[in-house]
Design an enzyme around this catalytic site. Sequence first.
Site, PDB file in Angstrom:
ATOM      1  N   ASP A  16       0.858  -1.182   0.000  1.00 34.15           N
ATOM      2  CA  ASP A  16       0.000   0.000   0.000  1.00 34.15           C
ATOM      3  C   ASP A  16       0.896   1.234   0.000  1.00 34.15           C
ATOM      4  OD1 ASP A  16      -1.603   2.161   0.671  1.00 34.15           O
ATOM      5  OD2 ASP A  16      -2.655   1.115   2.288  1.00 34.15           O
ATOM      6  N   ILE A  17       0.796   2.051  -1.017  1.00 26.36           N
ATOM      7  CA  ILE A  17       1.717   3.178  -1.172  1.00 26.36           C
ATOM      8  C   ILE A  17       1.563   4.211  -0.055  1.00 26.36           C
ATOM      9  CG2 ILE A  17       0.249   4.611  -2.678  1.00 26.36           C
ATOM     10  CD1 ILE A  17       2.869   5.072  -4.363  1.00 26.36           C
ATOM     11  N   GLY A  38      -9.368   4.095  -5.479  1.00 27.60           N
ATOM     12  CA  GLY A  38      -8.014   3.575  -5.683  1.00 27.60           C
ATOM     13  C   GLY A  38      -6.972   4.279  -4.827  1.00 27.60           C
ATOM     14  N   VAL A  39      -5.828   4.581  -5.431  1.00 22.69           N
ATOM     15  CA  VAL A  39      -4.733   5.255  -4.733  1.00 22.69           C
ATOM     16  C   VAL A  39      -5.212   6.609  -4.193  1.00 22.69           C
ATOM     17  CG1 VAL A  39      -2.439   6.242  -5.019  1.00 22.69           C
ATOM     18  CG2 VAL A  39      -3.018   4.145  -6.219  1.00 22.69           C
ATOM     19  N   ASP A  40      -5.933   7.335  -5.013  1.00 23.59           N
ATOM     20  CA  ASP A  40      -6.411   8.672  -4.656  1.00 23.59           C
ATOM     21  C   ASP A  40      -7.260   8.625  -3.377  1.00 23.59           C
ATOM     22  OD1 ASP A  40      -6.745  11.369  -5.077  1.00 23.59           O
ATOM     23  OD2 ASP A  40      -7.820  11.179  -6.973  1.00 23.59           O
ATOM     24  N   SER A 125      -2.628   4.758 -13.927  1.00 25.17           N
ATOM     25  CA  SER A 125      -3.569   4.455 -15.019  1.00 25.17           C
ATOM     26  C   SER A 125      -4.027   3.007 -15.109  1.00 25.17           C
ATOM     27  CB  SER A 125      -3.006   4.878 -16.400  1.00 25.17           C
ATOM     28  OG  SER A 125      -3.003   6.278 -16.543  1.00 25.17           O
ATOM     29  N   THR A 126      -3.493   2.119 -14.253  1.00 23.39           N
ATOM     30  CA  THR A 126      -3.808   0.685 -14.441  1.00 23.39           C
ATOM     31  C   THR A 126      -5.036   0.215 -13.658  1.00 23.39           C
ATOM     32  OG1 THR A 126      -2.336   0.015 -12.633  1.00 23.39           O
ATOM     33  CG2 THR A 126      -1.396   0.101 -14.864  1.00 23.39           C
ATOM     34  N   GLY A 127      -5.703   1.131 -12.951  1.00 22.53           N
ATOM     35  CA  GLY A 127      -6.913   0.774 -12.217  1.00 22.53           C
ATOM     36  C   GLY A 127      -8.136   1.281 -12.967  1.00 22.53           C
TER      37      GLY A 127
HETATM   38  N1  AR6 Z   1      -1.297   1.483  -3.018  1.00 25.03           N
HETATM   39  C1  AR6 Z   1      -0.700   1.114  -4.181  1.00 25.03           C
HETATM   40  N2  AR6 Z   1      -1.404   0.840  -5.313  1.00 25.03           N
HETATM   41  C2  AR6 Z   1      -2.758   0.902  -5.237  1.00 25.03           C
HETATM   42  C3  AR6 Z   1      -3.446   1.276  -4.051  1.00 25.03           C
HETATM   43  C4  AR6 Z   1      -2.647   1.564  -2.901  1.00 25.03           C
HETATM   44  N3  AR6 Z   1      -3.199   1.932  -1.738  1.00 25.03           N
HETATM   45  N4  AR6 Z   1      -4.794   1.272  -4.316  1.00 25.03           N
HETATM   46  C5  AR6 Z   1      -4.930   0.890  -5.610  1.00 25.03           C
HETATM   47  N5  AR6 Z   1      -3.714   0.665  -6.165  1.00 25.03           N
HETATM   48  P1  AR6 Z   1      -6.202   3.739  -9.640  1.00 25.03           P
HETATM   49  P2  AR6 Z   1      -5.859   5.149 -12.214  1.00 25.03           P
HETATM   50  C6  AR6 Z   1      -3.373   0.267  -7.555  1.00 25.03           C
HETATM   51  O1  AR6 Z   1      -7.595   3.352  -9.981  1.00 25.03           O
HETATM   52  O2  AR6 Z   1      -6.089   3.908 -13.002  1.00 25.03           O
HETATM   53  C7  AR6 Z   1      -9.253   7.506  -9.118  1.00 25.03           C
HETATM   54  O3  AR6 Z   1     -10.603   7.506  -8.814  1.00 25.03           O
HETATM   55  C8  AR6 Z   1      -4.467  -0.280  -8.405  1.00 25.03           C
HETATM   56  O4  AR6 Z   1      -4.619  -1.683  -8.173  1.00 25.03           O
HETATM   57  O5  AR6 Z   1      -5.909   4.233  -8.268  1.00 25.03           O
HETATM   58  O6  AR6 Z   1      -4.723   6.043 -12.597  1.00 25.03           O
HETATM   59  C9  AR6 Z   1      -8.708   8.886  -9.439  1.00 25.03           C
HETATM   60  O7  AR6 Z   1      -9.401   9.916  -8.756  1.00 25.03           O
HETATM   61  C10 AR6 Z   1      -3.964   0.017  -9.811  1.00 25.03           C
HETATM   62  O8  AR6 Z   1      -3.050  -0.985 -10.257  1.00 25.03           O
HETATM   63  O9  AR6 Z   1      -5.657   4.900 -10.630  1.00 25.03           O
HETATM   64  C11 AR6 Z   1      -8.911   8.976 -10.925  1.00 25.03           C
HETATM   65  O10 AR6 Z   1     -10.216   9.429 -11.264  1.00 25.03           O
HETATM   66  C12 AR6 Z   1      -3.178   1.313  -9.647  1.00 25.03           C
HETATM   67  O11 AR6 Z   1      -2.969   1.460  -8.229  1.00 25.03           O
HETATM   68  C13 AR6 Z   1      -8.719   7.565 -11.388  1.00 25.03           C
HETATM   69  O12 AR6 Z   1      -9.045   6.740 -10.282  1.00 25.03           O
HETATM   70  C14 AR6 Z   1      -3.884   2.561 -10.178  1.00 25.03           C
HETATM   71  O13 AR6 Z   1      -5.270   2.463  -9.937  1.00 25.03           O
HETATM   72  C15 AR6 Z   1      -7.287   7.267 -11.770  1.00 25.03           C
HETATM   73  O14 AR6 Z   1      -7.225   5.963 -12.283  1.00 25.03           O
END
Ligand code: AR6
Length: 187
Positions: A16-17, A38-40, A125-127
């Site tokens: 978890d970042i 997600g991360v955000d 971008s991978t989520g």
């Molecule tokens: N730590 C590390 N990696 C994570 C975590 C964490 N806590 N949580 C998820 N991931 P995403 P995006 C992985 O969706 O595709 C948001 O709603 C996850 O499994 O966070 O760039 C924003 O507000 C995936 O592999 O980001 C934007 O609207 C990766 O992090 C949109 O999503 C990215 O997933 C951005 O989408």
Amino acid sequence: MQTQIHGRTLELHQGDITLEQVDAIVNAANSRLAGGGGVDGAIHRRGGPAIMEETNRRYPDGCPTGAAVATAAGELPAKYVFHAVGPVWAGGQRGEADLLAGAYRRCLELAVEHGCRSIALPALSTGAYRYPMDQAARVGLSTVIAFLQEHAQPDLVRFVLFDPGAYGAFAAALEELTGGVSPGGTV
Ligand code: AR6
């Protein structure tokens, strides 16, 4: 898994970042910097409201896709959050790779500008944005490797991958890009 690039360290971790004890962590933001899942979601939940307050005050117009902006990190262990906006995957013919590379590159530039010795990056971008993991891994890693070959900082760049599938994709891409000298090898 770890490799050395011109004396600096490039690492892959699974986890978890938001828990990373580094100078800067990178958020996978959207161009309105409006927060999300997600991360955000994890960063704003754990970091507290100060991060969104600063984002709204300093960047009311948001951040273009392919770029990133910096804030303090609120209650997180890091000093800074760099809010990076990766592209939404649209099949690969809409400049997605250049935009993804640009978002990573800007984060590394921000690290240099803010005197950060260490930075943790997610798989942007991978989520929610659906970028294929293996392609995203190649873009992310090759961008970091090129940057570290041209700049003296940061000393440590760590990709933090959330699940075993993401870690495996990044590990395979790193071996491919470094000619199979990892782990512990030198580029
Ligand atoms: N730590 C590390 N990696 C994570 C975590 C964490 N806590 N949580 C998820 N991931 P995403 P995006 C992985 O969706 O595709 C948001 O709603 C996850 O499994 O966070 O760039 C924003 O507000 C995936 O592999 O980001 C934007 O609207 C990766 O992090 C949109 O999503 C990215 O997933 C951005 O989408």
